[in-house]
Enzyme design. Sequence first.
Site, PDB file in Angstrom:
ATOM      1  N   SER A 143       0.859  -1.189   0.000  1.00  0.00           N
ATOM      2  CA  SER A 143       0.000   0.000   0.000  1.00  0.00           C
ATOM      3  C   SER A 143       0.890   1.232   0.000  1.00  0.00           C
ATOM      4  O   SER A 143       2.058   1.161   0.403  1.00  0.00           O
ATOM      5  CB  SER A 143      -0.859   0.000   1.271  1.00  0.00           C
ATOM      6  OG  SER A 143      -1.556   1.205   1.400  1.00  0.00           O
ATOM      7  N   TYR A 156      -1.884  -0.604  10.579  1.00  0.00           N
ATOM      8  CA  TYR A 156      -2.052  -1.026   9.183  1.00  0.00           C
ATOM      9  C   TYR A 156      -0.746  -0.774   8.422  1.00  0.00           C
ATOM     10  O   TYR A 156      -0.257  -1.658   7.700  1.00  0.00           O
ATOM     11  CB  TYR A 156      -3.217  -0.258   8.543  1.00  0.00           C
ATOM     12  CG  TYR A 156      -3.450  -0.570   7.081  1.00  0.00           C
ATOM     13  CD1 TYR A 156      -3.872  -1.829   6.667  1.00  0.00           C
ATOM     14  CD2 TYR A 156      -3.255   0.408   6.093  1.00  0.00           C
ATOM     15  CE1 TYR A 156      -4.098  -2.115   5.331  1.00  0.00           C
ATOM     16  CE2 TYR A 156      -3.482   0.133   4.750  1.00  0.00           C
ATOM     17  CZ  TYR A 156      -3.904  -1.127   4.377  1.00  0.00           C
ATOM     18  OH  TYR A 156      -4.115  -1.408   3.043  1.00  0.00           O
TER      19      TYR A 156
HETATM   20  P1  NDP Z   1     -11.715  -5.550  -0.210  1.00  0.00           P
HETATM   21  O1  NDP Z   1     -12.201  -5.437   1.202  1.00  0.00           O
HETATM   22  O2  NDP Z   1     -12.668  -5.271  -1.303  1.00  0.00           O
HETATM   23  O3  NDP Z   1     -11.075  -6.994  -0.438  1.00  0.00           O
HETATM   24  C1  NDP Z   1     -10.338  -7.645   0.557  1.00  0.00           C
HETATM   25  C2  NDP Z   1     -10.239  -9.106   0.187  1.00  0.00           C
HETATM   26  O4  NDP Z   1      -9.453  -9.769   1.183  1.00  0.00           O
HETATM   27  C3  NDP Z   1     -11.587  -9.784   0.143  1.00  0.00           C
HETATM   28  O5  NDP Z   1     -11.651 -10.595  -1.003  1.00  0.00           O
HETATM   29  C4  NDP Z   1     -11.618 -10.631   1.405  1.00  0.00           C
HETATM   30  O6  NDP Z   1     -12.347 -11.845   1.154  1.00  0.00           O
HETATM   31  C5  NDP Z   1     -10.138 -10.965   1.547  1.00  0.00           C
HETATM   32  N1  NDP Z   1      -9.812 -11.377   2.918  1.00  0.00           N
HETATM   33  C6  NDP Z   1      -9.903 -10.676   4.059  1.00  0.00           C
HETATM   34  N2  NDP Z   1      -9.562 -11.462   5.105  1.00  0.00           N
HETATM   35  C7  NDP Z   1      -9.265 -12.698   4.584  1.00  0.00           C
HETATM   36  C8  NDP Z   1      -8.862 -13.923   5.148  1.00  0.00           C
HETATM   37  N3  NDP Z   1      -8.694 -14.086   6.465  1.00  0.00           N
HETATM   38  N4  NDP Z   1      -8.647 -14.963   4.323  1.00  0.00           N
HETATM   39  C9  NDP Z   1      -8.824 -14.844   2.985  1.00  0.00           C
HETATM   40  N5  NDP Z   1      -9.195 -13.692   2.390  1.00  0.00           N
HETATM   41  C10 NDP Z   1      -9.420 -12.633   3.206  1.00  0.00           C
HETATM   42  O7  NDP Z   1     -10.457  -4.587  -0.291  1.00  0.00           O
HETATM   43  P2  NDP Z   1      -9.391  -4.291  -1.464  1.00  0.00           P
HETATM   44  O8  NDP Z   1      -9.722  -5.004  -2.692  1.00  0.00           O
HETATM   45  O9  NDP Z   1      -9.219  -2.839  -1.477  1.00  0.00           O
HETATM   46  O10 NDP Z   1      -8.072  -4.908  -0.788  1.00  0.00           O
HETATM   47  C11 NDP Z   1      -7.176  -5.777  -1.458  1.00  0.00           C
HETATM   48  C12 NDP Z   1      -5.766  -5.484  -0.994  1.00  0.00           C
HETATM   49  O11 NDP Z   1      -5.396  -4.175  -1.432  1.00  0.00           O
HETATM   50  C13 NDP Z   1      -5.569  -5.489   0.527  1.00  0.00           C
HETATM   51  O12 NDP Z   1      -4.349  -6.128   0.829  1.00  0.00           O
HETATM   52  C14 NDP Z   1      -5.481  -4.008   0.867  1.00  0.00           C
HETATM   53  O13 NDP Z   1      -4.760  -3.780   2.044  1.00  0.00           O
HETATM   54  C15 NDP Z   1      -4.791  -3.477  -0.374  1.00  0.00           C
HETATM   55  N6  NDP Z   1      -4.933  -2.044  -0.591  1.00  0.00           N
HETATM   56  C16 NDP Z   1      -6.173  -1.483  -0.822  1.00  0.00           C
HETATM   57  C17 NDP Z   1      -6.297  -0.114  -0.957  1.00  0.00           C
HETATM   58  C18 NDP Z   1      -7.632   0.555  -1.138  1.00  0.00           C
HETATM   59  O14 NDP Z   1      -7.702   1.786  -1.046  1.00  0.00           O
HETATM   60  N7  NDP Z   1      -8.704  -0.172  -1.421  1.00  0.00           N
HETATM   61  C19 NDP Z   1      -5.127   0.761  -0.910  1.00  0.00           C
HETATM   62  C20 NDP Z   1      -3.887   0.070  -0.693  1.00  0.00           C
HETATM   63  C21 NDP Z   1      -3.803  -1.277  -0.551  1.00  0.00           C
HETATM   64  P3  NDP Z   1     -13.291 -12.611   2.187  1.00  0.00           P
HETATM   65  O15 NDP Z   1     -13.864 -11.601   3.116  1.00  0.00           O
HETATM   66  O16 NDP Z   1     -14.311 -13.272   1.297  1.00  0.00           O
HETATM   67  O17 NDP Z   1     -12.402 -13.618   2.845  1.00  0.00           O
END
Ligand code: NDP
Length: 246
Positions: A143, A156
Amino acid sequence: MTTLQNQAAVITGASSGIGKAIAHSLAEQGAHVVLAARRAERLQELADEITSQYHVEAKVVETDVTKREDVENLVKETKDAFGRLDIFINNAGVMLLSFLKNDHVDEWEQMVDVNIKGVLYGIHAGLPVMLEQDSGHIINVSSVAGHEVFPSSTVYSATKYAVKALSMGMEKELAKTGVRVTNISPGAVETELTDHITDGEVLDMFKDRSMQPLEAADIANAVSYAVTQPKSVNVNEIIVRPLHQA
Ligand code: NDP
């Protein structure tokens, strides 16, 4: 640019946001995709979308990345289905922003478990397969908060700095192998990520946010750039943020 035809790509956190967009993008370029997250129904919907749109296979493996055996099983199922593992996207993550003084210690633990240990389990399960093949590409989603610390992002950010450190270490350690490593650092992207924040002061702060965030597809495009370079090109770091994000 190289094609992804017949490559096998694992995407963690594929049930929404950035992971879902990456799955679409890799499949569109010919990769078979293995979709991992906890919400299996969502993954199945995505798999159906992908197989109806592109000539690839899409496999669902319900996975909790905080469970080492789940991630081991994810890689095993990928190998059983496709005989190889070409791309592993360590994308699953949670961003439970809070101020330290508000002491959300359970959320700190959850971020450490998903954002750091989840990535480590991905490396543990996927790297040996890639080293044996002497080819593969690991993408770790860090990030902008893995390069800078903002008010309320302290824990975070600590987890995302850790992801960046893992990527840097892998880049050095794997330099003489066929395994490539990319650390990708998005700025604000419109996804479900902020839906899970519980700290009232942070939620108040977010109400005043007027900046236009990126779309998940913008990050998928960056991933696509890294994975389609010639095999001799190792794209180690990409930072992508919205135009007006300071
Ligand atoms: P979302 O919340 O839309 O997606 C997060 C994903 O992570 C979901 O598919 C969720 O699936 C999965 N997840 C969470 N916990 C678990 C777990 N224990 N096991 C398996 N899967 C898990 O957020 P984003 O798409 O934005 O996030 C994706 C990545 O991008 C993250 O690492 C985030 O930190 C990073 N990021 C995002 C930014 C933003 O502004 N959106 C900025 C910078 C980085 P489920 O709940 O079905 O398990």
